[in-house]
Design a protein around this motif. Structure first.
Motif: not given
Lengths: 297, 297, 297
Positions: B171-178, B17-22, B2-12
């Protein structure tokens, strides 16, 4: 190269045609001429930077969508430094969209036609609404529409002029002269397309004032040139086929214009593009001698 | 997965990355986090049942559209048992649409990107209007838009956050960190995309309040990541190409949002998807060394 | 040949089915029957002139879109000499669009289904608005919709009848009898599709009066026939797949109808066409034994 780019709007590569087309633009309104040349130059330059093939560049194939996009910008958003910037940027993007369209449509043996212009200009006019209120939906008449002789003449010329957003009758005639220089066949096709469009619009009972300014016919003119004088070999059979396509483009134009108007947009030449795609794609499937020859995929 | 699935939104494909996105999702609003995870799980499970290949499943390629669809459902229709059911069903359909898109677009060498999400979520929000009145069309300014420093900072972060419908700056900054965890190149691309989008929107004179909440920039961020850091090898030439694409995505977003709003819908990430398709399809046609290498069809 | 053309609307080539379908049309309204036969004849004739292959002609493959187009013309624009002309012309264009669609979609191994009808009829109803005011957007209920027994029975029959724009319950039953003559499997699929559509619409909380006249279910009926009884071999797995598709078609229909209504148009059978395309295209990608066998591209 710019002149040829402008000539390519009507699928011709003759510089003389381009010269006459440019004269028509300036006759219509000098700002239209300036933005048209600017757009053609910008998209040709962008295509050169992006590495488009020299042969297409030389024939003006990278200029016509930019030219039309430049004109659409000035017609819809007026002349200012901001719109100059916009016209140049939009025309440059046209060459990218043109390359993508060429590659994707090439798989199906279809030409890009003016699709890149329609897409880019459509995005701009919806993204940056001009503030002018959309004209109310035309009241539909029962039965056939009748035109006065003056409306008829105006409609005939404007059907050609509206290809370049021009609504003065002499601009349409200069464009026709430009076509004649390139190919007698194309000029005859344009004349027939314009006449057929008027007839079809009247039979459908579409409003006379819109028929009069060429809003239902410019796609039929382009369809007639494309199918009757460019992409299919001329036989009695293909002539009839082109007639059917030109007739079909009229309700298509009315429908697309109605949809686009309700969003502050414009149909541009989408009806021409889609009608031509459909009739070209159908041509090899409908097996007739003399059709499938020219369009090897 | 699932985490990878969420990371794939930004093609990663990185689980970190998925954990930080979550974390960003929960930071934005805990319900968004729950529905995002639920959607990612449902579409991954559906894809597994439907027999998707294990490798794609493992990389999270079947989760990102479901995740976004789940979020779209809760953001537009609120949290309830009915919307839980809807989010699960819609996310499952995403995996069917994703398989279809993959097969059809694969012919052209194009990735599906977030198209399945855009289609499924677009259908839902139009089929089930939320009742909230559509905001009035923004008054267009003449000339350029100027932003305050606060608006600028907010716009910069929200351009990234809005990829996940988030409008809080942290939230935007956490995504950027991810993103940074996954790839420095992707993070730089996102920063540049966000900056370019603000600049372009100001030059086009788009309304400041909408620029401020990131509504014009989230597609540019995704386009910059896709073209600048994922699908094309990084050269000075492709960097310029990605800049042009990110800039072009801004008026495209404005146009699509205007169209969608008038029907109670939303643009979602369609402008990103279509801009990226066009620029990827054009890349091999526009012959440059170093472009055609990675995109063998 | 006309009868078979009418039977092909439900993907059958049996003349007896065509006879019963024609009876249903006349039972619904005699003008619908006349225009349906006229449209089927016009498009079959046009296809013959254009050189379509004899085998497809004999099976009625060139008639069903013309039949539906003729019906759409009379339902929307009424019966008059002008609409007779229009129905004949539009049905003839259907055969060109059908040939184009067949060739373009054939590359992807997808059938044209009723797309030519949807395109041609969609153009006509938007180009020539009938003047009837569009019904207001339905108020959305919170929670589930409940139907009375009478609404339920009416909905069940009309889901089948609306395939041909028919809203009388006995017309739907005659159509079902026609299906039964052609294939027991198709009739069962239609019954299941109709039931599933009602259930889905109720769970989504769509308005009861629209469910009752079959406006959300006719696409599900066609999807069920296409996926459950025509294009995929019947296995427990494909049955579940067809159920998912039929369910998905309901919100799709609601969304498309909402969009089309706001422009004075109609969804026609676009939701059936697009849902079936997506599920057929996904079938080979989602690797399961027994799926990829029948759909060699």
């Amino acid at each position: 190269m710019q002149l040829r780019g402008i000539a390519q709007v009507a699928l011709s590569a003759s510089p003389w045609t381009g010269l006459l087309f440019t004269a028509a633009l300036f006759a219509g309104e000098w700002r239209i001429g300036v933005y048209g040349l600017l757009g053609a130059a910008a998209s040709t330059a962008a295509a050169a930077v992006l590495g488009a093939d020299r042969e297409g560049l030389g024939k003006g194939l990278e200029g016509y969508c930019g030219c039309l996009t430049g004109i659409a910008v000035v017609v819809r958003l007026g002349a200012s430094w901001q719109t100059v910037l916009l016209a140049v940027g939009a025309a440059a993007i046209c060459s990218v969209v043109g390359a993508a369209a060429g590659r994707l449509l090439g798989r199906f043996g279809l030409p890009a036609l003016t699709a890149p212009f329609c897409l880019v200009a459509g995005v701009l006019v919806i993204a940056l609404p001009a503030g002018a209120p959309a004209p109310a939906a035309p009241a539909l008449r029962d039965g056939f529409t009748t035109l006065t002789a003056a409306e008829l003449g105006q409609a005939f010329c404007d059907n050609i002029g509206q290809v370049f957003f021009l609504d003065r009758w002499y601009a349409g005639l200069i464009l026709l002269a430009g076509l004649l220089v390139a190919s007698r066949k194309a000029a005859v096709a344009a004349v027939c397309g314009s006449g057929l469009a008027i007839l079809t619009a009247c039979v459908l009972g579409l409003p006379a004032d819109r028929i009069g300014v060429g809003l239902y016919g410019y796609n039929a003119v382009l369809v007639a040139i494309a199918l009757g004088a460019t992409f299919l070999p001329l036989t009695p059979w293909t002539a009839g086929y082109a007639v059917a396509a030109a007739v079909a483009s009229v309700p298509f134009t009315a429908a697309w214009a109605a949809l686009a108007r309700s969003h502050g947009g414009s149909a541009f030449t989408w009806p021409f593009v889609v009608t031509t795609w459909l009739f070209l794609a159908a041509a090899p499937a409908l097996d007739r001698p003399g059709i499938s020859s020219e369009k090897a995929t």
